[in-house]
Design a protein around this motif. Sequence first.
Motif, PDB file in Angstrom:
ATOM      1  N   ARG A 202       0.834  -1.197   0.000  1.00 35.94           N
ATOM      2  CA  ARG A 202       0.000   0.000   0.000  1.00 35.94           C
ATOM      3  C   ARG A 202       0.873   1.253   0.000  1.00 35.94           C
ATOM      4  O   ARG A 202       0.665   2.187  -0.765  1.00 35.94           O
ATOM      5  CB  ARG A 202      -0.869  -0.019   1.259  1.00 35.94           C
TER       6      ARG A 202
ATOM      7  N   GLU B  66      -5.675  -5.671   7.972  1.00 36.10           N
ATOM      8  CA  GLU B  66      -6.696  -6.725   7.919  1.00 36.10           C
ATOM      9  C   GLU B  66      -7.848  -6.345   6.993  1.00 36.10           C
ATOM     10  O   GLU B  66      -7.926  -5.233   6.497  1.00 36.10           O
ATOM     11  CB  GLU B  66      -7.236  -6.972   9.332  1.00 36.10           C
ATOM     12  N   LYS B  67      -8.762  -7.301   6.794  1.00 38.04           N
ATOM     13  CA  LYS B  67      -9.879  -7.053   5.888  1.00 38.04           C
ATOM     14  C   LYS B  67     -10.891  -6.089   6.486  1.00 38.04           C
ATOM     15  O   LYS B  67     -11.436  -5.245   5.808  1.00 38.04           O
ATOM     16  CB  LYS B  67     -10.579  -8.370   5.558  1.00 38.04           C
ATOM     17  N   THR B  68     -11.140  -6.246   7.789  1.00 37.31           N
ATOM     18  CA  THR B  68     -12.111  -5.345   8.416  1.00 37.31           C
ATOM     19  C   THR B  68     -11.475  -4.639   9.606  1.00 37.31           C
ATOM     20  O   THR B  68     -10.453  -5.081  10.131  1.00 37.31           O
ATOM     21  CB  THR B  68     -13.339  -6.118   8.940  1.00 37.31           C
ATOM     22  N   ASP B  72      -8.650  -5.869  12.537  1.00 40.15           N
ATOM     23  CA  ASP B  72      -7.418  -5.136  12.789  1.00 40.15           C
ATOM     24  C   ASP B  72      -7.259  -4.786  14.264  1.00 40.15           C
ATOM     25  O   ASP B  72      -6.177  -4.880  14.826  1.00 40.15           O
ATOM     26  CB  ASP B  72      -7.390  -3.858  11.948  1.00 40.15           C
ATOM     27  N   GLU B 106     -17.260  -3.335  10.436  1.00 38.60           N
ATOM     28  CA  GLU B 106     -17.240  -4.293   9.327  1.00 38.60           C
ATOM     29  C   GLU B 106     -16.644  -3.698   8.061  1.00 38.60           C
ATOM     30  O   GLU B 106     -16.521  -4.366   7.048  1.00 38.60           O
ATOM     31  CB  GLU B 106     -18.660  -4.810   9.043  1.00 38.60           C
ATOM     32  N   SER B 108     -13.738  -1.861   5.584  1.00 38.03           N
ATOM     33  CA  SER B 108     -12.312  -2.099   5.358  1.00 38.03           C
ATOM     34  C   SER B 108     -11.529  -0.925   5.958  1.00 38.03           C
ATOM     35  O   SER B 108     -11.940   0.225   5.835  1.00 38.03           O
ATOM     36  CB  SER B 108     -12.035  -2.183   3.858  1.00 38.03           C
ATOM     37  N   GLN B 117      -8.689   6.168  10.653  1.00 40.72           N
ATOM     38  CA  GLN B 117      -7.626   5.150  10.679  1.00 40.72           C
ATOM     39  C   GLN B 117      -6.783   5.296  11.936  1.00 40.72           C
ATOM     40  O   GLN B 117      -6.396   4.321  12.567  1.00 40.72           O
ATOM     41  CB  GLN B 117      -6.745   5.293   9.442  1.00 40.72           C
TER      42      GLN B 117
END
Lengths: 264, 248
Positions: A202, B66-68, B72, B106, B108, B117
């Motif tokens: 990324r 992670e995906k969700t 994470d 749920e 991303s 974030q």
Amino acid sequence: MPDYFLSFVPGDSFLHKLDPRTKLIATMLTSILIFRLHLTGLVLLFAFFIVLYDLSSVRIALLRNLRPIAPFLILIFIFQLFLIPGNIFIDLYGFSATTEGLFEGLRIVGRFILLIQFASLLTATTSPAHMTAGIERLLRPLSGKVLGATSFEIATMMSLSIHLVPVLNRFLKEVYQAQLCRGLGRQKRISGLVSLAIPLLRGAFRMMDDISMGMESRCYQGNYRTSLFELKMKKNDWIALMLVFVLLLGFWNLNITLIPSYQI
Amino acid sequence: MCIKPGEIVGLTGPVGAGKSTLLRLLVGLLEPDKGIVQIDGCPFHVKKVREMVGVLFQHSSRQLFEKTVYDDIAFGPSNFGFDRRDIERQVNKAVNIVGLDKSLLEASPFGISGGEQKLVSLAGIVAQSPRYMVLDEPFAGLDTKGKTRLPHILQTLQNMGLGIIVISHHLDKLLGVAPRIIYLRDGIICFDGQRQQYLLDDSLPLPPITALMKRLHARGLPVNPATFTVKSAIKQLEYLETGDVDNA
């Protein structure tokens, strides 16, 4: 000693002073020769390598260069040793090692080792900037339609990628430390790898995007540019190229084998 | 220096003063040449330290993968051997403390804003339920909402008995959250003491509003020279205007 595999060692030797194009072409020709030769030829070629190595006056870690591919080499050797039919000389629990297998294994492994050593000699004596300039000049006749891009664009791409390696290295270290503090390495090894790879990718894409936008906003056109130091072939370069050609022709049909009965 | 549980310490200093180096020493990413790092009087043990000290790095949103968002936040606790039910409880607790929108769980982590974030990575550390926390530039990259939210988050964590070190260049923000300030220069602690003392020390850098109030005070206006928030400065000046000097 250089820290990384295939890195540049500054110096002032005969090989350092050669034109990068000469070294690139010579390495290419030698690589072709390596795939043509049998064991005896490879041994002779290795002697030639040692002479060059001495001439280069760089002390690269020859054995350490092999470390990344050592497991594959060992695996290849073992496969050849046991799977090629012929004169059996050792029998191990139903697996039989053959003389033919031994020589074939040595030949293949020898080829890989020589390829790597010649390549590391090339990178050790040629700075990344020189290398890029050399490749750019070599590709210039193919510019445009054949390559799909001009040789200058390719050169820019190459030098950008080379410059980004240490940056990404630092980035990876940063992410690694952050993940360590979140307990990386305690249990799941695979997810640990993912936890480093995804942020790294990324970050890399983001960095590339920023760089390309920065270049475009400063009017990068990507077309022909003259360089401050245009490469020039000198007398030594032509002599070196001639020598490599002579070597190529002389060794081309050198297929004497150690054992007369061994023919593959 | 010594940091107690339930204490918030602000660490500041110019670029290259050694703030990030100190952070790395505290969590065992670097080994000290001289001196020792002790946590709760125990000898330093890297694995244990990482469990006890949570770190929020400067570019913390870079560590998400992670995906969700839920996964994470759960990454830390699952690495430290919590079982599934505990992980869920920890994640929910962390999300509540940080004040993250539950609907984001749920989503991303790459589809949310930079400020969110940062909060997600903070929640990931809170979920590890550490005893101490080190936050490197937590204000950087936060939106206005996050910036007003962060002091409350720190307060909650402090009330839970956590010892927190906040490293920041934003002096005004730092003074707002940390009653104790440490000023580092060239690897040496130049000042370690209470916020009020820091504000009265003329050799140390001050937030612009404090510098202004100090000057006004020196000119003879009855204002508090140790003011560090714009809000309080405005209040004092308004009192002055209305002539209500006693209240000022």
